[in-house]
Scaffold this motif. Sequence first.
Motif, PDB file in Angstrom:
ATOM      1  N   ARG A  78       0.410  -1.374   0.101  1.00 53.49           N
ATOM      2  CA  ARG A  78      -0.339   0.272  -0.194  1.00 53.49           C
ATOM      3  C   ARG A  78       1.010   1.218  -0.250  1.00 53.49           C
ATOM      4  O   ARG A  78       0.806   2.132  -0.655  1.00 53.49           O
ATOM      5  N   ALA A  79       1.658   1.247   0.673  1.00 54.99           N
ATOM      6  CA  ALA A  79       2.945   2.771   1.101  1.00 54.99           C
ATOM      7  C   ALA A  79       3.264   3.135  -0.149  1.00 54.99           C
ATOM      8  O   ALA A  79       3.556   3.665  -0.575  1.00 54.99           O
ATOM      9  N   LYS A  80       3.837   1.629  -1.042  1.00 52.24           N
ATOM     10  CA  LYS A  80       4.792   1.660  -2.455  1.00 52.24           C
ATOM     11  C   LYS A  80       3.302   2.391  -3.631  1.00 52.24           C
ATOM     12  O   LYS A  80       3.730   3.846  -4.288  1.00 52.24           O
ATOM     13  N   ARG A  81       1.913   1.602  -3.557  1.00 54.94           N
ATOM     14  CA  ARG A  81       0.568   3.489  -4.141  1.00 54.94           C
ATOM     15  C   ARG A  81       1.167   4.666  -4.273  1.00 54.94           C
ATOM     16  O   ARG A  81       0.103   4.593  -3.118  1.00 54.94           O
ATOM     17  N   PRO A  84       1.228  11.113  -6.153  1.00 51.57           N
ATOM     18  CA  PRO A  84       2.019  11.858  -5.488  1.00 51.57           C
ATOM     19  C   PRO A  84       0.868  12.868  -5.670  1.00 51.57           C
ATOM     20  O   PRO A  84       1.538  14.838  -4.879  1.00 51.57           O
ATOM     21  N   THR A  85      -0.052  13.322  -6.652  1.00 49.14           N
ATOM     22  CA  THR A  85      -0.764  14.867  -6.410  1.00 49.14           C
ATOM     23  C   THR A  85      -1.626  15.099  -5.457  1.00 49.14           C
ATOM     24  O   THR A  85      -2.119  16.262  -5.058  1.00 49.14           O
ATOM     25  N   ASP A  89      -1.496  11.802   2.832  1.00 49.92           N
ATOM     26  CA  ASP A  89      -1.016  10.740   2.501  1.00 49.92           C
ATOM     27  C   ASP A  89      -1.788   9.442   2.324  1.00 49.92           C
ATOM     28  O   ASP A  89      -3.015   9.269   2.945  1.00 49.92           O
ATOM     29  N   SER A  90      -1.503   8.744   1.721  1.00 46.30           N
ATOM     30  CA  SER A  90      -2.303   8.020   0.381  1.00 46.30           C
ATOM     31  C   SER A  90      -3.146   7.128   1.411  1.00 46.30           C
ATOM     32  O   SER A  90      -3.903   5.687   0.896  1.00 46.30           O
ATOM     33  N   ARG A  97      -9.878  12.053   5.411  1.00 45.13           N
ATOM     34  CA  ARG A  97      -9.144  12.425   4.402  1.00 45.13           C
ATOM     35  C   ARG A  97      -9.614  13.952   4.613  1.00 45.13           C
ATOM     36  O   ARG A  97     -10.934  14.206   4.998  1.00 45.13           O
ATOM     37  N   PRO A  98      -8.902  14.989   4.257  1.00 47.65           N
ATOM     38  CA  PRO A  98      -9.450  16.513   3.959  1.00 47.65           C
ATOM     39  C   PRO A  98     -10.772  16.312   3.130  1.00 47.65           C
ATOM     40  O   PRO A  98     -10.330  15.488   2.405  1.00 47.65           O
ATOM     41  N   ARG A  99     -11.821  16.928   3.442  1.00 43.67           N
ATOM     42  CA  ARG A  99     -13.127  17.015   3.102  1.00 43.67           C
ATOM     43  C   ARG A  99     -12.698  17.292   2.104  1.00 43.67           C
ATOM     44  O   ARG A  99     -13.861  16.779   0.998  1.00 43.67           O
ATOM     45  N   ILE A 100     -12.467  18.569   0.977  1.00 44.19           N
ATOM     46  CA  ILE A 100     -12.090  18.396  -0.149  1.00 44.19           C
ATOM     47  C   ILE A 100     -12.314  17.843  -0.913  1.00 44.19           C
ATOM     48  O   ILE A 100     -12.861  17.212  -2.455  1.00 44.19           O
TER      49      ILE A 100
END
Length: 339
Positions: A78-81, A84-85, A89-90, A97-100
Motif C-alpha cells: 500500500r505504501a508503495k502506491r 504524488p498529487t 498521505d495516501s 482525509r480532508p473533506r475537499i
Amino acid sequence: MKDLQKLKTEVQEDIDQLDSNELKKKYLSSDGVIREYFSKISNVDKDNRAKYGKELNSIKNLIAQSIEQSSKEIVTQRAKRVDPTAPFDSNTSKSNRPRILDLNGSSHILMQELERMLDIFQSMGFDIVESRQIDDDYHMFESLNFPKGHPARDMYDTFWTEDGFVLPAHTSTMQNRILSSSTPPISAVIPGRCFRSEATDSSHEHTFFQCEGIYVDKGISVANMIATIKEFLEAYLETDIEVKIQPAYFPFTEPDAEFTINCPFCNKEGCSTCGHTGWIELMGCGMIHPNVLKSADIDSEEFSGFAWGFGLDRLVMIRNHISDIRDLRAGNIKFLRKY
Ligand code: DAH
C-alpha cells in the motif's frame, strides 16, 4: 507426536494456500485446530507432554508469524502506491482525509467544453494548434497589420514583460505562424489563454480563453465563413440559430464583422443572457486582410480566407447558463461541483 507431524505438514501447505483470515479462522480461533490439539494434551503420556506442548506452540507461532508477515507485506505494498498529487498521505483512511477530496477530482468545465468544441471542429476537418502564453510584438501586432503607432493597438492594451514580451490579448497572434508554416488549403483552430489589462466584472476577466479559427484556400468567400461558423455553433449549442452579421473593425480582416446570433433562450424576446436585446454578439470575424497573407508569403491574388476569434468562456457561459465569468476561475467548490 505423530499427529503433530501431520499437523505441521498441513499447516505448511495451508500457509502457502490460504490467506491470513482463513488461516486465523481455521487454526487460531476459539474453535480452531490449535485449540483442539491443546485440549488433547491430557491424552498424551506424561513423559511426552512437555515436548508435545512445546511442539504445538511452535506450530502455533509458525501460523502467527505467517499472518503477521503477510499483513506487513500488504502495508508495504500500500505504501508503495503513492499518489504524488494527493495533498495527504495516501494511506490515510477515507474518513480522515480532508473533506475537499469528496470531489474525487474532475476536469474543469472549461476543459470539458473545450474538448466538445474541438471534437466538432475536428469532425469538420480542422487541425488543432495550441496558442502561446507569451509572445512578441511581431505576432501580436506587426504581422496582423498593426504597424507601430497604429491606434488600434490601444484596443489590445495588455501585459508586457520588462524585456518586451507580451501576454497575448487574443489568439490571433497565432495566425502568422500557421499561415507561414503551411500551404493552402489551410484550416486550423487555435484555442489559447489570453490576457487583458482591464477591470473585472461579471462579463470581463483579465485572463480568459479564446478560440481562433482560420481557413485559406482558392475562392473562399464571406458565405463560406458564415456557413462554417454557423455550422459549428449549431452543433455546439445543439439548436438551430439565426445569424446577423454586423460591421466591426479589426486591422487584420477586410471586410470585418461581428458574428451575432439570436438568443437561444428567449426566442428573441429578451432575457438576462442576451442583455434583453434578443441577440448575442459572439465573435469577431472577417476575411483575412491581404497584408496578413502577404506577411506569411501567401499570394493574396490567388488565395483568400477567413478567420474568427471567439471568447471560449463566453460561449461556455451561454451554453451552461453561467452569469458571472469570474466563477470560472474563482475555485469555488460549490460552483465546481455543479459541473
Ligand atoms: N482577435 C479579435 C479580438 O480578440 C477577434 C477576431 C476578429 C479574430 C476577427 C479574428 C478575426 O480572427 O478575423 O478582438
